[in-house]
Write a protein that holds these residues in place. Structure first.
Motif: not given
Length: 142
Positions: A66, A75, A77, A104, A109, A111
């Protein structure tokens, strides 16, 4: 394999088959030492899973990271590790402090803008071994 410690054959009542093996991941990684000689710390995240046929490509493992932006947006990942390397984990579900916050996209990803402080996050995906748990470490401004 004597140098990496004893071979784990049973956990609980679950025994390995003829081609099976117990695998262990510590903080989302395969240790270079056997479980019998690993030294763990209080916050290590340990995952055991039964690979019922080590001659096949096993389940993918999720890796979660993150980044916190200046505006507080986070965010996450997620990548999938398998025998072919790392790829973005599209469709991985992210939970923050036990609450589902989203899934995701194609780049792996997601956010979010948390409504307050958070302590930990984890990623899951059908057919994959869950990610390590990431801990948010706020920086104290003195």
């Amino acid at each position: 394999f004597r140098s990496i410690g004893p071979y784990v054959k049973t956990i609980g009542r679950q025994r390995i088959g003829a081609k099976g093996a117990w695998d262990v991941y510590v903080n989302g990684r395969t240790p270079t030492l056997g479980a019998g000689v690993l030294v763990l710390t209080k916050h290590d995240d340990v995952i055991w899973f039964l690979d019922d046929d080590y001659s096949r490509v096993g389940p993918a493992i999720l890796d979660l990271d993150y980044r916190v932006a200046e505006d507080g947006a986070v965010t996450f990942t997620v990548r999938t590790a398998s025998g072919t390397g790392w790829t973005p984990a599209k469709g991985a579900r992210i939970r923050v402090d036990g609450v589902a916050v989203g899934t995701t996209g194609a780049r792996g990803t997601l956010t979010i803008t948390p409504s307050g402080d958070w302590d930990e996050a984890i990623a899951t995906q059908k057919g994959a071994i869950r990610s390590q748990r990431v801990i948010e470490s706020p920086v104290d401004a003195d």
